[in-house]
Motif scaffolding. Structure first.
Motif, PDB file in Angstrom:
ATOM      1  N   SER A   1       3.149  15.795 -12.138  1.00 48.70           N
ATOM      2  CA  SER A   1       2.082  16.472 -13.163  1.00 48.70           C
ATOM      3  C   SER A   1       1.905  17.843 -12.644  1.00 48.70           C
ATOM      4  N   GLY A   2       2.308  18.246 -11.414  1.00 47.09           N
ATOM      5  CA  GLY A   2       2.324  19.583 -11.027  1.00 47.09           C
ATOM      6  C   GLY A   2       3.473  20.609 -11.356  1.00 47.09           C
ATOM      7  N   LEU A   3       4.441  20.070 -11.837  1.00 41.68           N
ATOM      8  CA  LEU A   3       5.738  20.609 -12.405  1.00 41.68           C
ATOM      9  C   LEU A   3       5.059  21.706 -13.379  1.00 41.68           C
TER      10      LEU A   3
ATOM     11  N   ARG B 236       1.683   7.204  -6.472  1.00 40.08           N
ATOM     12  CA  ARG B 236       0.644   8.212  -6.722  1.00 40.08           C
ATOM     13  C   ARG B 236       1.070   9.457  -6.415  1.00 40.08           C
ATOM     14  N   GLN B 237       1.783   9.641  -5.245  1.00 42.51           N
ATOM     15  CA  GLN B 237       2.524  10.973  -5.082  1.00 42.51           C
ATOM     16  C   GLN B 237       3.362  11.380  -5.799  1.00 42.51           C
ATOM     17  N   ASP B 238       4.365  10.665  -6.190  1.00 42.69           N
ATOM     18  CA  ASP B 238       5.105  10.920  -7.256  1.00 42.69           C
ATOM     19  C   ASP B 238       4.706  11.350  -8.673  1.00 42.69           C
ATOM     20  N   ASP B 239       3.549  10.822  -8.809  1.00 42.16           N
ATOM     21  CA  ASP B 239       3.082  11.114 -10.312  1.00 42.16           C
ATOM     22  C   ASP B 239       2.335  12.504 -10.020  1.00 42.16           C
TER      23      ASP B 239
ATOM     24  N   ALA C   3       0.849  -1.163  -0.205  1.00 42.28           N
ATOM     25  CA  ALA C   3       0.033  -0.118  -0.141  1.00 42.28           C
ATOM     26  C   ALA C   3       0.736   1.274   0.071  1.00 42.28           C
ATOM     27  N   GLN C   4       1.930   1.383   0.840  1.00 42.21           N
ATOM     28  CA  GLN C   4       2.909   2.461   0.965  1.00 42.21           C
ATOM     29  C   GLN C   4       3.369   2.639  -0.343  1.00 42.21           C
ATOM     30  N   SER C   5       3.817   1.643  -1.189  1.00 39.22           N
ATOM     31  CA  SER C   5       4.606   1.858  -2.529  1.00 39.22           C
ATOM     32  C   SER C   5       3.343   2.192  -3.433  1.00 39.22           C
TER      33      SER C   5
END
Length: 850
Positions: free
Chosen positions: A848-850, A841-844, A834-836
């Motif tokens: 996308s926010g860059l 998801r957080q990295d994605d 789950a953490q992986s």
């Protein structure tokens, strides 16, 4: 203000990455309108400069505190768990200030403040001998002069009187302490990067001494052991800092208590204010905090707030409670719990507060702790269990013959082996604490004793404790903490299941293992090692008869006696795992593992078989191999002695038919071990399918089964495209695959592995952490080629690496369907997966926010 100095205000530009977590937390407290004394923060860069002799503008630093400051300095690292130098209080005390304070707080209190400052300055700043600066029983002018004289004698200069000089020396001392080699190694051991910075916070003192209600205390709002909401702490009148937590006379409870007076009764308005601050911290700081406070003439000051230190049990409960109360999202609760914390909860642990008399340290191979009397043979372990006496099985190394003794023992200790040795693998499967590779320990079999590295001797029957979580072996039986599978634990894992995107199964060899896997909510069994069933009860004797049989018909006749036993095992296992998939690995080990190696064992076998001892010895010698793990085992046995696999297939299918008629839905996968060629799969598949057809015809049952292979040879990985044409799944056995890829014996590598890791030959022990570069590349090649041969092939790993973060992240990256680990690692794997997924998801989202 100087850019190197930041007066902490609600709007000051600050971040934990620049100023440290303590400084940022103090700003949050100020934003919540808590009564925090004036505080100035020094960032990491400024403290590095101080360590190199470049001091900040001291006048600018002292200016916010007025003409006659009395100050404290505390460390502020990015993570409070990394440690740091201790706080220094009462900076600014000198002869002039002493005279002034005698008029306001009294001579005794003012003198005591000065004495405490001289003591801490002498020990922590001037680095003088602590024994020379014990605080006197009476804080009077004579004792103060004595301490000041000792300081001057030791340093050849009078105690500094200028507050700016005092503060500068404190800052320099703390900065240099952080940069010291010992401090650096200690924090790196706690996970800090080598270049981790230290910030410092300089704060106006709230005295806690003087007229009216004065004192200091510490309060927290949760129990650090259970995680349950509970106000804890102490308050001590006429005191400073954290004195109330010491074993001091006069410290009182915070809440009403039958054992003595409390702050709640003595100062109800102040107590109510503290409770309100706790709720404010919890909801706005989104954490359970410990708050340090001072009362000065009835006025409250909040000096500091830090995250409550907690054990694994409390960590889980606190994270779940914060999410259930809507303070943090469930996803954050999942990320806050270390997977290793779950492993601790599944087993009894030595109480961290207990004293430990260490015998030896080995490799932590199976977590948990257990105590028992020393036994040196599997038979003694079984006898001890029959008497109801807990025991610890101590062996040079274990063999399959020791399995019944391992079942009977509370814990296992071996001199040889690594994390994938026989003892380690079986220990984890059974949930039995295990320490292996304790090479400094020796066994005196003749006298029935074990000998510790320091020469101490412990006889069979003496009580020792094996801590499989830390790798320690301890004298006697220290206090334990029981396993804690509470509602918070289950809730957290259900949240993990909602998030993870890869399956988690269990390795389970017996019905008891299967029940454990079911209890831990594994999605099925990914590896059932059927050979372990042959060591149960009287089956070992029947197996030996089969080995000594001269012809195929004789072998089949003996195996017919094993058939109902194995069928009963499968039937029980399938019943437990109703509605889930079970992957059964066909017989794997070399036959010599079922035969005795000692003289007494050979005599007993000769008597059992009614054969001359010489014939038995000759037969055992004939079966011996120079390297049995690379000899006639696995599929090679299945092809050379096909009666074994025929019997196993029949037992599997008849058990399926029996549970099916009882209304149990079960899907079975049959796995061929140690495959290296497509033709091996064809031969075994033909015989298995023939047995299935015969059982179908006989029972009129529908048999839902799939046939696949265990990829544990490099050639199988390279030829996976051909093999997958005849196999519906490929399960990578990383234990043997690592062994064969490296050319290392997993049982012997522990002898030199630590030297290899220390000298950087290997980054980690490849039997402990999956080698992504070498073994991982072979697995990736095997997966890619397997999909070429069969696009819908099911992929998994089922070695001892399977429950680790590295392996799970690797499997997710390569599109594997599931991992399969020992039952007691299933909860850890569920949370890790789950953490992986959440991290990806957080990295994605960040990308996308860059």
């Amino acid at each position: 203000m100087n850019t190197q100095l930041t007066l902490i205000t609600p709007t000051a530009p600050m971040s934990a990455a620049v100023h440290g977590e303590r400084a940022k937390c103090l700003q949050r407290l100020i934003r919540l309108d808590m009564p925090v004394p004036v505080t100035v923060a020094l960032p990491f860069d400024a403290v590095r400069d101080i360590a190199q002799g470049r001091m900040p503008d001291m006048a600018a630093l002292i200016a916010p505190f007025g003409d006659r400051p009395l100050l404290s300095v505390r460390p502020s690292s990015l993570d409070p768990d990394w440690g740091g130098p201790g706080a220094i209080l009462n900076i600014g005390m000198n002869a002039r200030r002493l005279a002034q304070m005698k008029e306001t707080v009294g001579a005794r209190a003012a003198t005591a403040l000065y004495l405490r400052f001289v003591q801490s300055y002498a020990i922590h700043v001037a680095r003088l001998d602590p024994d020379a600066f014990d605080l006197p029983d009476v804080a009077d002018e004579a004792s103060l002069h004595t301490m000041l004289d000792i300081y001057e004698t030791e340093t050849d200069e009078p105690f500094p009187q200028d507050p700016a000089v005092q503060l500068a020396e404190v800052l320099r001392s703390m900065a240099r302490a952080w940069e010291g080699t010992t401090a650096r190694l200690l924090r790196q051991a706690k996970g800090a990067p080598a270049d981790a910075g230290l910030g410092l916070v300089v704060q106006a003192m709230a005295l806690g001494v003087g007229p009216g209600e004065c004192g200091s205390g510490v309060i927290q709002y949760v129990d650090e052991t259970t995680g349950l909401r509970q106000i804890k702490g102490r308050y001590l009148g006429q005191s400073q800092g954290r004195e109330a937590l010491g074993d001091v006379e006069g410290a009182i409870y915070l809440t009403r208590d039958d054992r003595g007076p409390s702050l709640e009764e003595h100062c109800p308005a102040t107590f109510a204010q503290l409770v309100a601050y706790g709720d404010l911290c919890r909801r706005n700081l989104r954490e359970e905090m410990q708050v340090e406070f001072t009362i000065e003439d009835g006025h409250m000051h909040i000096l500091d707030a830090v995250r409550v230190q907690r054990n694994s049990r409390a960590s889980v409960r606190i994270a779940v409670a914060l999410a259930e109360d809507g303070i943090i999202p469930r996803e954050e609760a999942l990320m806050r719990v270390e997977p290793a914390a779950l492993s601790e909860l599944l087993h009894r642990q030595v109480d961290p507060r207990a004293k430990r008399d260490l015998i030896v340290r080995g490799i932590a191979a199976s977590p948990g702790a257990a105590a028992g009397r020393i036994v040196l043979t599997a038979a003694d372990a079984q006898a001890s269990a029959a008497r109801g006496e807990p025991c610890v099985l101590v062996r040079r190394e274990t063999t399959p013959e020791d399995i019944r003794g391992m079942h009977a023992a509370q814990a296992v200790l071996t001199m040889r082996g690594g994390v994938t040795s026989h003892a380690a693998v079986i220990g984890r499967g059974l949930g039995v604490p295990c320490v292996v590779g304790a090479s400094e320990l020796s066994i005196d079999r003749k006298n029935g004793k074990i000998i510790a590295p320091d020469g101490r001797r412990f006889a069979a029957g003496d009580v020792i404790t094996v801590d499989g979580t830390t790798g320690q072996v301890i004298v006697g039986e220290p206090p334990m903490l029981e396993a804690a599978l509470d509602d918070a634990f289950k809730t957290l894992l259900h949240w993990a299941d909602d998030v993870r995107d890869i399956g988690v199964r269990a390795n389970a060899d017996t019905p008891a293992d299967a029940q454990t896997a079911r209890n831990f909510e594994a999605e099925g069994i990914g590896l059932c090692r059927t050979e372990h069933m042959f060591f149960e009860g009287d089956r070992l004797g029947v197996m030996r008869e089969m080995i000594f049989a001269e012809s195929s018909d004789d072998r089949r006749a003996v195996l017919d006696r094993l058939l109902p036993m194995q069928r009963a095992d499968f039937q029980a296992l399938f019943g437990i795992m109703a509605g889930k998939s079970v992957c059964v690995r066909l017989f794997d080990p070399p036959l010599h593992e079922f035969l005795p190696s000692d003289k007494q064992g050979l005599r007993d076998l000769a008597e059992q078989l009614a054969l001359p001892l010489a014939d038995v010895t000759d037969r055992v010698d004939a079966l011996s191999e120079y390297n049995p793990m690379l000899g006639m085992r696995g599929v090679r046995l299945g092809i050379a002695i096909p009666e074994i696999y025929d019997m196993q297939a029949q037992a599997i299918f008849e058990a399926m038919a029996a549970v099916g008629k009882a209304g149990t839905d079960i899907s079975v996968e049959i796995m061929i071990p140690l495959v290296s060629a497509m033709r091996e799969v064809e031969l075994v598949k033909g015989r298995v399918d023939a047995v299935a057809n015969a059982v179908r015809a006989k029972t009129k049952s529908t048999l839902d089964y799939h046939l696949g292979v265990m990829v544990e040879t490099p050639r199988a990985a390279l030829r996976a495209q051909d093999i997958a044409e005849h196999a519906e799944f490929l399960s990578f056995g990383t234990n043997d695959l690592t062994q064969m890829t490296y050319g290392l014996s997993r049982d012997d590598a522990g002898r030199f592995m630590s030297a290899y890791v220390q000298q950087g030959v290997y980054a980690e022990d490849p039997f402990h952490t999956l080698d992504i570069e070498g073994v991982g590349e072979l697995i990736a090649i095997g997966a890619e080629r397997g999909r070429l041969g069969r696009p819908d092939v099911v992929l998994s790993i089922c070695g001892e690496h399977a429950g680790s973060r590295v392996a799970i992240e690797f499997c997710r990256a390569h599109g594997f369907d599931y991992v399969s680990c020992s039952p007691f690692r299933v909860p850890v794997a569920r949370l890790t997966a789950a953490q992986s997924a959440l991290q990806d998801r957080q990295d994605d989202e960040n990308w996308s926010g860059l």
